[in-house]
Design an enzyme around this catalytic site. Structure first.
Site, short mmCIF file in Angstrom:
data_model
loop_
_atom_site.label_atom_id
_atom_site.label_comp_id
_atom_site.label_asym_id
_atom_site.label_seq_id
_atom_site.Cartn_x
_atom_site.Cartn_y
_atom_site.Cartn_z
N GLU A 282 -6.90 -8.14 -4.25
CA GLU A 282 -6.61 -6.80 -4.77
C GLU A 282 -7.94 -6.08 -4.98
O GLU A 282 -8.94 -6.71 -5.33
CB GLU A 282 -5.83 -6.92 -6.08
CG GLU A 282 -5.72 -5.68 -6.92
CD GLU A 282 -4.95 -4.57 -6.22
OE1 GLU A 282 -5.45 -3.42 -6.24
OE2 GLU A 282 -3.87 -4.85 -5.65
N CYS A 356 6.75 0.80 0.44
CA CYS A 356 7.35 1.95 -0.22
C CYS A 356 7.35 3.16 0.69
O CYS A 356 7.52 4.29 0.24
CB CYS A 356 6.62 2.26 -1.53
SG CYS A 356 4.86 2.61 -1.32
#
Length: 399
Positions: A282, A356
């Site tokens: 990340e 998404c």
């Protein structure tokens, strides 16, 4: 239908009805007839009574005027259309829709007025704020906080500026991040600390400055308790998160070494660690710090390692991926083009993609399919009920 009426032939990705002349009409559905001014004069059977009294003005929802079945079909259709544009097709295994009043995180606007203050969501296509005391999307604890935020706005907002409240329901109370207010001074710090106490907030942060943490604002991720940094990404509903985690866990299967790319605070890493070693990657270091703290204080989890890395500029290389048996990717809306190219060039045999954005998902999926992966069924996850937002998850297996 009269000679002057226009037929609504489809629904745009924005949720607006698309008339036969190309114009976009709010609150219209395919099969409706509308006037040239956009007034609906004949309604299709799929119309439903909007459950929220704010729907006519509030921009938080776009399609409360349609039946649940229609909305589910529309969102699945957006996924199919994105795949078709990229020469792909896949089975839609189902649509998992979060119930009303389950959104646990929202960004709410506040503005002072001559008579007081307004707190809520923005009106459609304007900067006007619509109060939402009867909101049917937010968790009850967040709705209950709105009157207090209105009072706070009168104190902290400038006459012309707008305050942004990022509020998240946690296991220990609402977590509040405030930005856009007046200059912070000693007196205001004292008032904010008192406000946090009065409203039983878990934490209150002003811009980059923590004001008070009454109790750590943690979320359960598998067996771990994770306290994300202020404003950090979190799945919008518990129900949506569980649907995604369930599909990801099932797709990863018996893989013993898994890499979680765009891992965030550990939504997938920590549940997967119940049966596999996980390497979480990340770009935002504070999120990985939260993940690592949650892992270290949980019981019964296998080893989880973390790596701070910008996967857009420095994707994990194909040779680095070779030591893992499966990969999970959950990129932001712009997709994961650079990282997917490395996955395609690797020896990985199992990949799970969460997205998404159907458009960028389809583009990334095409790269994997062209590299020899087979795309499995797609589950559509609707966490942003009554909005135009679509999430999905699918597994890819190398042939």
């Amino acid at each position: 239908m009269t000679d002057t009426a226009l037929a609504i032939e489809g629904l745009a990705p924005s949720g607006l009805g698309r008339a036969e002349d190309g114009s976009l009409v709010p609150f219209a559905l395919p099969g409706d007839a509308v006037t040239a001014g956009g007034k609906v004069i004949e309604r299709a059977a799929e119309h439903a009574a909007p459950p929220c009294p704010h729907f006519a003005r509030c921009g938080g929802c776009v399609i409360q005027h349609a039946s649940d079945a229609f909305v589910a079909d529309w969102k699945a259709g957006m996924v199919r259309d994105a795949l078709t544009r990229n020469g792909l097709s896949a089975e839609i295994a189902g649509v998992e829709t979060s119930p009303p009043a389950t959104r646990r995180r929202a960004k709410i606007a506040g503005r002072r007025t001559k008579s007081g203050a307004l707190v809520g969501f923005h009106e459609r296509r304007t900067h006007q704020i619509v109060p939402i005391p009867s909101c049917k999307v937010l968790r009850p604890a967040l709705v209950e906080l709105l009157p207090a935020l209105e009072t706070l706005t009168r104190r902290i907002a400038s006459r012309k500026g707008e305050v942004a409240y990022t509020v998240t329901e946690t296991e220990t109370g609402p977590d509040l991040l405030i930005s856009g207010g007046k200059a912070l001074d000693g007196a205001l710090r004292m008032e904010l600390a008192a406000f946090a106490q009065e409203q039983s907030l878990s934490r209150l942060v002003w811009e980059d400055e923590p004001i008070v943490t009454r109790t750590p604002p943690f979320h359960r991720m598998g067996r771990a308790e994770v306290a994300p940094p202020p404003g950090a990404f979190l799945q919008a509903t518990r129900e949506g998160e569980q649907a995604l985690v369930s599909r990801v866990t099932e797709a990863v299967g018996d893989a013993r070494r898994v890499i979680d790319l765009f891992s965030g605070c550990g939504t997938f890493s920590l549940p997967l660690a119940e049966r596999a070693e996980v390497h979480a990657v990340e770009v935002f270091g504070p999120m990985l710090k939260s993940l690592d703290h949650g892992w270290r204080h949980a019981k019964g989890l296998k080893r989880v390692t973390t790596e701070t890395r910008d996967l857009f500029r420095e994707p994990v290389r194909a040779d680095e991926l070779s030591r893992f048996e499966a990969a999970v990717l959950d990129p932001p809306r712009k997709g994961a083009r650079a990282q997917v190219a490395q996955v395609a060039a690797s020896s990985l045999g199992r990949v799970v993609m969460v997205s998404c954005n159907p458009a960028t998902f389809a583009q990334d999926a095409r790269v994997l399919v062209e590299a020899g992966f087979e795309m499995g069924p797609i589950t559509v996850v609707d966490q942003f009920r009554w909005s135009a937002h679509v999430e999905l998850v699918s597994a890819f297996t190398r042939l």
